[in-house]
Design a protein around this motif. Structure first.
Motif, short mmCIF file in Angstrom:
data_model
loop_
_atom_site.label_atom_id
_atom_site.label_comp_id
_atom_site.label_asym_id
_atom_site.label_seq_id
_atom_site.Cartn_x
_atom_site.Cartn_y
_atom_site.Cartn_z
N GLY A 231 0.79 -1.23 0.00
CA GLY A 231 0.00 0.00 0.00
C GLY A 231 0.82 1.27 0.00
N ILE A 232 2.07 1.20 -0.45
CA ILE A 232 2.92 2.39 -0.51
C ILE A 232 2.63 3.13 -1.81
CG2 ILE A 232 5.32 3.17 -0.71
CD1 ILE A 232 6.08 0.83 1.10
N GLY A 233 2.43 4.43 -1.72
CA GLY A 233 2.15 5.23 -2.91
C GLY A 233 3.34 5.30 -3.84
N THR A 234 3.07 5.52 -5.11
CA THR A 234 4.15 5.58 -6.10
C THR A 234 5.13 6.70 -5.82
OG1 THR A 234 2.74 6.92 -7.56
CG2 THR A 234 2.74 4.53 -7.91
N ALA A 235 4.68 7.77 -5.19
CA ALA A 235 5.58 8.88 -4.86
C ALA A 235 6.65 8.45 -3.86
CB ALA A 235 4.78 10.06 -4.30
N TRP A 236 6.36 7.45 -3.04
CA TRP A 236 7.32 6.96 -2.05
C TRP A 236 8.22 5.86 -2.59
CZ3 TRP A 236 8.02 9.49 2.40
CH2 TRP A 236 6.99 10.34 2.83
N LEU A 237 7.94 5.39 -3.80
CA LEU A 237 8.69 4.26 -4.33
C LEU A 237 10.19 4.54 -4.48
CD1 LEU A 237 8.53 1.38 -5.34
CD2 LEU A 237 7.96 2.28 -7.62
N PRO A 238 10.60 5.72 -5.02
CA PRO A 238 12.04 5.97 -5.07
C PRO A 238 12.71 5.89 -3.71
CG PRO A 238 10.87 7.53 -6.45
CD PRO A 238 9.83 6.79 -5.67
N GLY A 239 12.05 6.37 -2.68
CA GLY A 239 12.62 6.30 -1.34
C GLY A 239 12.76 4.86 -0.86
N MET A 240 11.82 4.01 -1.19
CA MET A 240 11.90 2.61 -0.79
C MET A 240 13.03 1.90 -1.54
SD MET A 240 9.75 2.24 1.59
CE MET A 240 9.81 0.46 1.74
N LEU A 241 13.18 2.21 -2.81
CA LEU A 241 14.30 1.63 -3.55
C LEU A 241 15.64 2.12 -2.99
CD1 LEU A 241 12.89 1.94 -7.18
CD2 LEU A 241 13.11 -0.14 -5.83
N ALA A 242 15.68 3.39 -2.58
CA ALA A 242 16.89 3.91 -1.96
C ALA A 242 17.17 3.21 -0.64
CB ALA A 242 16.75 5.42 -1.74
N LEU A 243 16.12 2.87 0.09
CA LEU A 243 16.29 2.16 1.36
C LEU A 243 16.90 0.78 1.12
CD1 LEU A 243 15.77 2.31 4.42
CD2 LEU A 243 13.53 1.27 3.99
N PHE A 244 16.43 0.09 0.11
CA PHE A 244 17.05 -1.19 -0.25
C PHE A 244 18.51 -0.98 -0.62
CE2 PHE A 244 18.28 -4.64 -3.03
CZ PHE A 244 17.71 -5.76 -2.44
N GLY A 245 18.79 0.10 -1.36
CA GLY A 245 20.16 0.39 -1.74
C GLY A 245 21.05 0.71 -0.56
N LEU A 246 20.51 1.44 0.43
CA LEU A 246 21.28 1.72 1.63
C LEU A 246 21.63 0.43 2.37
CD1 LEU A 246 19.39 4.87 3.00
CD2 LEU A 246 21.76 4.80 2.17
N GLY A 247 20.67 -0.47 2.44
CA GLY A 247 20.95 -1.77 3.03
C GLY A 247 22.01 -2.52 2.24
N SER A 248 21.93 -2.45 0.92
CA SER A 248 22.92 -3.12 0.08
C SER A 248 24.31 -2.56 0.31
CB SER A 248 22.53 -2.97 -1.40
OG SER A 248 21.24 -3.49 -1.64
N PHE A 249 24.40 -1.23 0.42
CA PHE A 249 25.70 -0.61 0.67
C PHE A 249 26.25 -1.04 2.02
CE2 PHE A 249 28.49 2.87 2.06
CZ PHE A 249 29.34 2.92 0.97
N ALA A 250 25.39 -1.09 3.02
CA ALA A 250 25.82 -1.58 4.33
C ALA A 250 26.29 -3.03 4.22
CB ALA A 250 24.68 -1.46 5.34
N GLY A 251 25.59 -3.82 3.40
CA GLY A 251 25.96 -5.22 3.25
C GLY A 251 27.32 -5.42 2.63
N VAL A 252 27.63 -4.71 1.54
CA VAL A 252 28.94 -4.89 0.92
C VAL A 252 30.05 -4.32 1.80
CG1 VAL A 252 28.06 -4.97 -1.43
CG2 VAL A 252 28.78 -2.78 -0.48
N THR A 253 29.73 -3.26 2.56
CA THR A 253 30.74 -2.71 3.47
C THR A 253 31.08 -3.72 4.55
OG1 THR A 253 29.91 -0.47 3.08
CG2 THR A 253 31.27 -0.82 5.05
N ILE A 254 30.05 -4.33 5.14
CA ILE A 254 30.28 -5.36 6.15
C ILE A 254 30.99 -6.56 5.53
CG2 ILE A 254 29.13 -7.01 7.69
CD1 ILE A 254 26.91 -4.86 8.00
N GLY A 255 30.49 -6.99 4.38
CA GLY A 255 31.09 -8.15 3.73
C GLY A 255 32.53 -7.92 3.35
#
Length: 402
Positions: A231-255
């Protein structure tokens, strides 16, 4: 770490934006080109299929060139096919451009990995790999949401133009900073291929394919999952994709920091946590708060485990760095092709947008089963002992995992 390694990460960022940005553009492409959502999602699979075929093939061809010449060639081709993709009105032509872009990207990544680990200290392959993959995760943080935003404002074609423009400074950076003769090999492709016939290496490649399949299966359909189920609006979608990306960046940094020291610990803890997280995501996707939290958590776990597996492939084939990078790229993109395809199958079968997340859980569970078999089988067949999971190194400076 040499500055040239970070510049290679910049080029990977531009290409990673292209590879992942379709996650936010699938609905727009489907409407504009009059195809279904699963068909638009197959553009990601086409890119991945091109990476699978292109990675070893382009790696072999690149052995005849200096690494700088090979990197520049692949980047220029990548730029040109994005211009064609931005101009076409045909789904079929767009599909072809994605395959050609993938061939160029595959060759670039194979050579870039070999170049990066050649420039890095011998006990820092994990860090060098994490810098390159950091370019991918920054693409998730900035490039992919930016592409989604461009798609909302000016249509999906503007994202393709943005990638082409972003490649220009990457080309200049490689031209100025990567040594022309560095990494030219005296041994041929046959010598490197012989070095890749190791059971442990094959196990690592299989694990990488399955884990990456789980990542791409959900990530490709993350936009419709969040908008239609959470139920997330399309206007919030870029932010959610960025959140996944932030997690990904944290993951490769830890890895990157752990992979050179305690790879087994990360894989043994991260693998079960990853499959559990996908199952929780599938079960709770209809609730907003758990969905937001798990977007970040799963991005972190996916890339921490995935980047560690890549670095272990490079450690397992130090005498074949170019083809090891090529085969690592190919294996991970086997998953990137398989994941979106399976996700499209279950969506097309009417199971809804939660179904790809369950598929992701199943793929990572399969990886855990393969890892367990690789650990137990040598006890029954001692000759296959090299197929075991990577062992953590004994304390001591400069000693890589074995």
């Amino acid at each position: 770490m040499p500055f040239a390694v970070y510049l290679l990460g910049l080029a990977v960022f531009a290409q990673g934006t292209s590879e992942f940005m379709l996650s936010g553009l699938v609905p727009g492409i489907a409407r504009d080109l009059h195809v279904s959502i699963p068909a638009a999602g197959l553009l990601t699979s086409a890119f991945a299929a091109g990476m699978v075929v292109g990675a070893p093939l382009m790696a072999v061809l690149s052995l005849r060139l200096s690494r700088r010449s090979a990197l520049l060639t692949f980047l220029v081709v990548f730029l040109l096919v994005h211009v064609v993709g931005a101009l076409t009105t045909s789904y079929e032509v767009l599909l072809v451009t994605r395959v050609l872009a993938a061939l160029a990207n595959a060759g670039f990544l194979a050579v870039a990995m070999a170049t990066a680990i050649g420039l890095a200290p011998p006990d820092a392959k994990g860090r060098a790999t994490s810098i390159l993959l950091g370019g991918v995760t920054i693409a998730c943080v900035a490039g992919v949401p930016g592409g989604a935003l461009l798609g909302e404002l000016w249509g999906w074609r503007s994202a393709f133009w943005a990638v082409a423009i972003a490649l220009v400074p990457a080309i200049v950076a490689v031209l100025k900073s990567v040594p022309a003769a560095r990494g030219v090999r005296e041994s041929g492709a046959r010598d490197e291929l012989r070095a890749l016939r190791r059971p442990r290496l094959l196990v690592l490649l299989a694990l990488g394919a399955l884990v990456n399949g789980g990542t791409f299966c959900t990530f490709t359909y993350l936009a419709p999952l969040l908008t239609e189920v959470s139920g997330i609006g399309t206007a919030w979608l870029p932010g959610m994709l960025a959140l996944f990306g932030l997690g990904s960046f944290a993951g490769v940094t830890i890895g990157g920091r752990i992979a050179d020291v305690r790879p087994t610990l990360l894989l043994v803890v991260g693998g079960p946590a990853l499959v559990t997280g996908w199952a929780l995501f599938a079960a709770s996707a209809g609730a907003l708060v758990p969905a937001v939290v798990l977007v970040f958590v799963q991005g972190t776990l996916s890339f921490a485990v995935g980047s560690t597996l890549i670095s272990q492939v490079l450690y397992a084939a130090t005498d074949a760095p170019t083809l090891a990078g090529g085969f690592a790229t190919a294996a991970f993109n086997v998953g990137a092709a398989l994941g979106p395809w399976l996700g499209g199958v279950v969506i097309g079968a009417g199971f809804g947008f939660r179904a790809p997340v369950w598929v992701s859980a199943g793929l990572v569970a399969a990886a855990l089963a393969v890892a367990a078999a690789a650990h137990l089988l040598p006890r029954l067949t001692p000759r296959l002992a090299p197929a075991d999971l990577p062992s953590d190194p004994a304390p001591g400076p400069g000693r890589p995992p074995v």
